[in-house]
Design an enzyme around this catalytic site. Structure first.
Site: not given
Ligand code: NAD
Length: 409
Positions: A138, A208, A273, A297
């Site tokens: 972002y 992640k 995930d 998000d």
């Protein structure tokens, strides 16, 4: 916002359904404040402009005066804003967050009885997300295919860093993902402080890091490091692993049990995930979540859907160091239903309860939450929920009037 009995609070009405949900919100908040404090406290609302209304009146989408007013009064509340279409326009929301360095996007997610949900036991979802709000993809460092910037970056990567992994260099676009130790740690500290304040016993770092070892993995490692150095009231699963490696699993299990018995906050981490399946399978396992910007998000919207969707998902963007904060509806301008009286004001209204909590006006905040609980439980609801349940809907305004009756009774 210096006057604690009669604070001036700037508001941005917003575009699309913004004016409808703002009018509803203002009505209910004023009634709740009046009812909770018998007229001894009152918010002095100050309109500031952004989005379409600002453009029409001033020719700019985000006038300097708007940022100045928020800087001066510290906090503000806003409806959704249209993102102007066209090259060179940044989202107004992202601009506000970056200009005021509102580094924590805080989103509490809970279920209200009566709301249609895709889950069998939606009441098990009750958590607060702390999404890093200023870094990650972002940051807006992105270059188009065929641009001179991409060519320069590719040349730098190949010549200076011996990168050979760009699969199709001729037709590639490039983006950069900055994640810093300072940015990660201030966000994670905010999540820990919130957990302590609210008497929560679990904080989960979502990342992640298995794929992006230095950015997302950094977020996790810097987080554990910071917590272990600064929070004696927490026990991390990183400490558990270290104890296990040194002294065996039994020793680690004993330390964990001791920490739990002492009421310490247990901090663990989950890969993003996996987290998205865990929140569907075992939402009760998570209380406070700290995560990077893009993960946050996705996670916020997935969690919102679990408890009834974005029409009822509140949010706040906060800088805990400067005290600046913008409380906002998390959904967009909903142009498809604007002007129909179909909009659900709960997202903005629950954001207003976060604002009231921020002021320490807990009594008024609770009155509003209880009124929403009472309305939804008895199926007094706006079109979005009513259509799913195949029942009659209240208009945005009629729903607000109903809440006013509940808070004043
Ligand atoms: P949206 O959130 O406006 O709408 C998605 C769907 O949800 C629509 O069907 C809409 O009718 C419904 N919906 C949203 N809020 C609702 C509410 N309160 N009550 C009932 N139904 C509701 O998303 P979009 O259509 O992708 O975006 C429209 C515009 O909003 C775009 O210009 C986008 O850039 C902007 N946007 C702004 C924000 C913000 O200001 N924070 C956030 C997201 C999108």
């Amino acid at each position: 916002m210096t006057n604690t009995i009669n604070p001036v609070i700037p508001y941005i009405e917003g575009d699309g359904i913004g004016p409808e949900i703002w009018q509803a919100t203002k009505k209910v908040v004023d009634a709740a404040v009046n009812s909770a404090y018998q007229g001894t406290r009152k918010i002095d609302w100050l309109e500031i402009l952004a989005g379409g209304k600002a453009y029409n009146q001033t020719g700019t989408w985000l006038p300097d005066a708007t940022l100045e007013a928020i800087r001066e009064h510290k906090i503000a509340i806003k409806g959704p804003l249209t993102t102007p279409i066209g090259e060179g326009f940044r989202s107004l929301n992202v601009t506000l967050r970056q200009e005021l360095d509102l580094y924590a996007c805080v989103r509490p997610v809970r279920y209200f009885k009566g709301v249609p949900s895709p889950l069998k036991e939606p009441e098990k979802t009750d958590m607060t997300i702390f999404r890093e709000n200023t870094e990650d993809v972002y940051a807006g460092i992105e270059f188009a295919k065929d641009s001179s910037e991409v060519q320069a970056l590719l040349a730098f990567l190949t010549d200076k860093l011996s990168v050979t992994k760009v699969r199709f260099p001729e037709t590639t676009a490039l983006g950069i993902k900055p994640i810093s130790q300072a940015g990660s740690q201030r966000l994670i500290a905010a999540a820990l402080d919130y957990a302590l304040e609210q008497g929560k016993t679990g904080v989960t770092l979502v990342h992640k890091g298995n794929i992006m070892k230095f950015t997302e993995g950094g977020f996790k490692n810097w987080g554990y490091d910071y917590i272990e150095k600064n929070y004696s009231q927490a026990f991390t699963m990183n400490q558990f692993k270290q104890l296990s490696a040194k002294g065996g699993k039994e020793k680690a299990e004993a330390a964990l049990a001791e920490a739990q018995a002492a009421g310490k906050i247990i901090v663990d981490d989950v890969i993003a995930d996996n987290f998205l399946q865990q929140i569907l399978l075992y939402p009760e396992k998570y209380q406070v979540v700290a995560t990077t910007n893009l993960n946050g998000d996705y996670i916020s919207d997935a969690l919102a859907a679990q408890v009834g969707g974005i029409g009822i998902a509140p949010g706040a963007n906060i800088n805990y160091k400067t005290g600046h904060a913008i409380f906002e509806a998390t959904h967009g301008t909903a142009p498809d239903i604007a002007g129909n009286g179909w909009a659900n004001p709960c997202s903005l209204l629950l954001s207003a309860t976060m604002l009231l909590d921020h002021l320490g006006w807990f009594e008024a905040s609770q009155l509003i939450t209880q009124a929403i609980e009472q309305a939804l439980e008895t199926h007094l609801m706006t079109h979005d929920f009513a259509q799913m349940l195949k029942i009659d809907a209240l208009s945005t305004d009629a729903f607000a009037e109903q809440l006013v009756r509940f808070v004043t009774k």
